[in-house]
Design a protein around this motif. Structure first.
Motif, short mmCIF file in Angstrom:
data_model
loop_
_atom_site.label_atom_id
_atom_site.label_comp_id
_atom_site.label_asym_id
_atom_site.label_seq_id
_atom_site.Cartn_x
_atom_site.Cartn_y
_atom_site.Cartn_z
N ALA A 1 0.82 -1.21 0.00
CA ALA A 1 0.00 0.00 0.00
C ALA A 1 0.86 1.26 0.00
CB ALA A 1 -0.94 -0.01 1.21
N LEU A 2 1.96 1.23 0.75
CA LEU A 2 2.89 2.35 0.73
C LEU A 2 3.58 2.48 -0.62
CD1 LEU A 2 4.40 1.84 4.28
CD2 LEU A 2 3.08 3.83 3.55
N ARG B 1 2.18 1.89 -3.45
CA ARG B 1 1.23 2.57 -4.33
C ARG B 1 1.30 4.08 -4.15
NH1 ARG B 1 -2.50 -1.32 -2.12
NH2 ARG B 1 -2.50 -3.20 -3.41
N ARG B 2 1.78 4.49 -3.01
CA ARG B 2 1.94 5.93 -2.74
C ARG B 2 3.34 6.42 -3.12
NH1 ARG B 2 -1.13 7.77 2.73
NH2 ARG B 2 -3.16 6.82 2.30
N LYS B 3 4.07 5.59 -3.82
CA LYS B 3 5.42 5.93 -4.31
C LYS B 3 6.43 6.09 -3.19
CE LYS B 3 3.20 6.19 -8.19
NZ LYS B 3 3.13 4.99 -9.06
N CYS B 4 6.19 5.44 -2.07
CA CYS B 4 7.15 5.50 -0.96
C CYS B 4 8.35 4.60 -1.24
CB CYS B 4 6.49 5.05 0.34
SG CYS B 4 5.23 6.18 0.98
N HIS B 5 9.43 4.89 -0.54
CA HIS B 5 10.59 4.00 -0.50
C HIS B 5 10.45 3.18 0.77
CE1 HIS B 5 14.72 2.73 -1.38
NE2 HIS B 5 14.91 2.77 -0.07
N VAL B 6 10.24 1.88 0.62
CA VAL B 6 9.86 1.03 1.75
C VAL B 6 11.02 0.13 2.16
CG1 VAL B 6 8.19 -0.63 2.62
CG2 VAL B 6 7.49 1.03 0.87
N VAL B 7 11.38 0.18 3.43
CA VAL B 7 12.37 -0.74 4.00
C VAL B 7 11.59 -1.94 4.51
CG1 VAL B 7 14.23 -1.04 5.66
CG2 VAL B 7 13.80 1.22 4.65
N VAL B 8 11.75 -3.06 3.80
CA VAL B 8 11.01 -4.29 4.08
C VAL B 8 11.84 -5.14 5.03
CG1 VAL B 8 10.08 -6.40 3.05
CG2 VAL B 8 9.85 -4.21 1.85
N VAL B 9 11.31 -5.41 6.22
CA VAL B 9 12.09 -6.07 7.27
C VAL B 9 11.38 -7.34 7.74
CG1 VAL B 9 13.23 -5.80 9.50
CG2 VAL B 9 12.81 -3.79 8.07
N SER B 10 12.14 -8.41 7.87
CA SER B 10 11.66 -9.58 8.61
C SER B 10 12.85 -10.18 9.35
CB SER B 10 11.02 -10.63 7.70
OG SER B 10 12.00 -11.36 6.99
N ARG B 11 12.54 -11.06 10.27
CA ARG B 11 13.59 -11.63 11.10
C ARG B 11 14.44 -12.64 10.34
NH1 ARG B 11 12.35 -14.20 17.07
NH2 ARG B 11 14.41 -15.08 17.50
N SER B 12 13.81 -13.45 9.48
CA SER B 12 14.58 -14.52 8.82
C SER B 12 14.05 -14.92 7.45
CB SER B 12 14.62 -15.76 9.72
OG SER B 12 13.31 -16.22 10.00
N ASP B 13 12.95 -14.32 6.99
CA ASP B 13 12.29 -14.76 5.77
C ASP B 13 12.79 -14.00 4.55
OD1 ASP B 13 10.61 -15.81 3.88
OD2 ASP B 13 8.75 -15.13 4.81
N ASP B 14 13.96 -14.38 4.05
CA ASP B 14 14.53 -13.71 2.87
C ASP B 14 13.61 -13.81 1.66
OD1 ASP B 14 16.92 -12.79 4.03
OD2 ASP B 14 17.88 -14.74 3.75
N ASP B 15 13.08 -15.01 1.41
CA ASP B 15 12.22 -15.20 0.24
C ASP B 15 10.97 -14.33 0.34
OD1 ASP B 15 14.00 -17.03 -0.81
OD2 ASP B 15 12.91 -18.78 -0.06
N GLU C 1 -7.35 -4.82 4.87
CA GLU C 1 -8.22 -3.97 5.67
C GLU C 1 -7.47 -3.38 6.86
OE1 GLU C 1 -12.64 -5.76 5.07
OE2 GLU C 1 -11.22 -7.11 6.07
N VAL C 2 -6.57 -4.16 7.44
CA VAL C 2 -5.72 -3.63 8.51
C VAL C 2 -4.75 -2.60 7.93
CG1 VAL C 2 -4.14 -4.20 10.37
CG2 VAL C 2 -5.93 -5.83 9.71
N ALA C 3 -4.22 -2.88 6.75
CA ALA C 3 -3.31 -1.94 6.10
C ALA C 3 -4.00 -0.60 5.84
CB ALA C 3 -2.78 -2.53 4.80
N ASP C 4 -5.26 -0.65 5.41
CA ASP C 4 -6.01 0.59 5.17
C ASP C 4 -6.09 1.42 6.45
OD1 ASP C 4 -6.43 -0.15 2.55
OD2 ASP C 4 -8.49 -0.85 2.87
N ALA C 5 -6.34 0.75 7.57
CA ALA C 5 -6.43 1.46 8.85
C ALA C 5 -5.09 2.07 9.24
CB ALA C 5 -6.91 0.50 9.94
N ILE C 6 -4.01 1.34 8.98
CA ILE C 6 -2.68 1.85 9.31
C ILE C 6 -2.37 3.10 8.49
CG2 ILE C 6 -0.21 1.34 9.10
CD1 ILE C 6 -0.93 -1.55 9.95
N LEU C 7 -2.68 3.06 7.20
CA LEU C 7 -2.42 4.25 6.38
C LEU C 7 -3.29 5.42 6.80
CD1 LEU C 7 -0.75 2.25 4.69
CD2 LEU C 7 -1.57 3.45 2.66
#
Length: 245
Positions: A20-21, A23-37, A215-221
């Protein structure tokens, strides 16, 4: 270019927020603990949506992991979505010290450490920079909603709600801090439960369906956009609390 950091972004709610970010042309730092794929898949969707970004695996429940995330950020982050979390269901009498530590580190300490570094980075940029933090809790963190087998998880998620209020007071007016508290969301965790368990959960939700991650993402934005809102806890449970009362 708005830089946003999303933890727990390799699947589910975190992925929906990241895209969703994008779509807003943001630069997103995608983080997870261990899920590279999973990170790579999320980043590909962010770029397909029109955004840009970078992916990193790091344990944000540790200071070293947090430092790695902010070192990877290209520019000054303005949005932080603390979505990293993990639930382990174990009968209360069987919880070990390490289990409590794991739930605390992953679900609560990560929020504190990421938020602290975010604010420090924002303030170092000088001027009148503003930012927004959204934390992700759970209905299990609400009063009266915990069960013995989710005790450690529930305690940590209740802490997220409490921490949100404390930070909202501390960081105003430059940084807004809000919380979303989802109910039963259609995620990989939900898919791993038994059919009987899913049927029981579904029967407790008045809207008669599970919440979708977007739907949760919409609320966060929504919370990221509205600077008149801070210290709020937006519960997205399909009426579960109402039915449980």
């Amino acid at each position: 270019m708005t830089v946003a950091i999303v933890t727990g972004a390799s699947t589910g709610i975190g992925r929906s927020v990241a895209v969703a970010l994008g779509r807003r042309k943001c630069h997103v730092v995608v983080v997870s603990r261990s899920d590279d794929d999973g990170n790579r898949e999320t980043l590909a969707e962010v770029e397909a949506a029109g955004g840009s970004g970078v992916q990193i695996t790091a344990d944000v429940g540790t200071s070293s992991g947090v430092a790695r995330v902010f070192a990877a950020a290209d520019g000054e982050p303005r949005f932080l979505i603390n979505n990293a979390g993990r639930n382990v269901a174990t009968p209360f009498r069987h919880w070990a010290e390490g289990d409590w530590d794991e739930m605390y580190r992953t679900n609560l300490r990560s929020v504190a450490l990421m938020s602290q570094r975010f604010v420090t980075r924002l303030e170092s940029s000088g001027g009148t920079a503003t930012g927004a933090i959204v934390n992700v809790s759970s209905i299990r963190g609400l009063d009266g909603a915990s069960t013995g087998d989710t005790a450690a998880y529930s305690a940590a998620k209740a802490g997220v709600i409490s921490l949100t209020g404390a930070l909202a007071k501390e960081l105003a007016p430059s940084v807004t801090v809000n919380c979303v508290t989802p109910g039963y969301v259609r995620t990989a965790y939900l898919a791993q439960t038994s059919r009987e368990q899913r049927r029981a959960w579904l029967g407790s939700v008045p809207i008669a369906r599970f919440i979708e991650p977007h739907e949760v993402a919409d609320a966060i934005l929504f919370l990221l956009d509205h600077r008149a809102l801070t210290g709020a806890n937006l519960v997205i449970d399909g009426g579960w609390r109402m039915a449980a009362a």
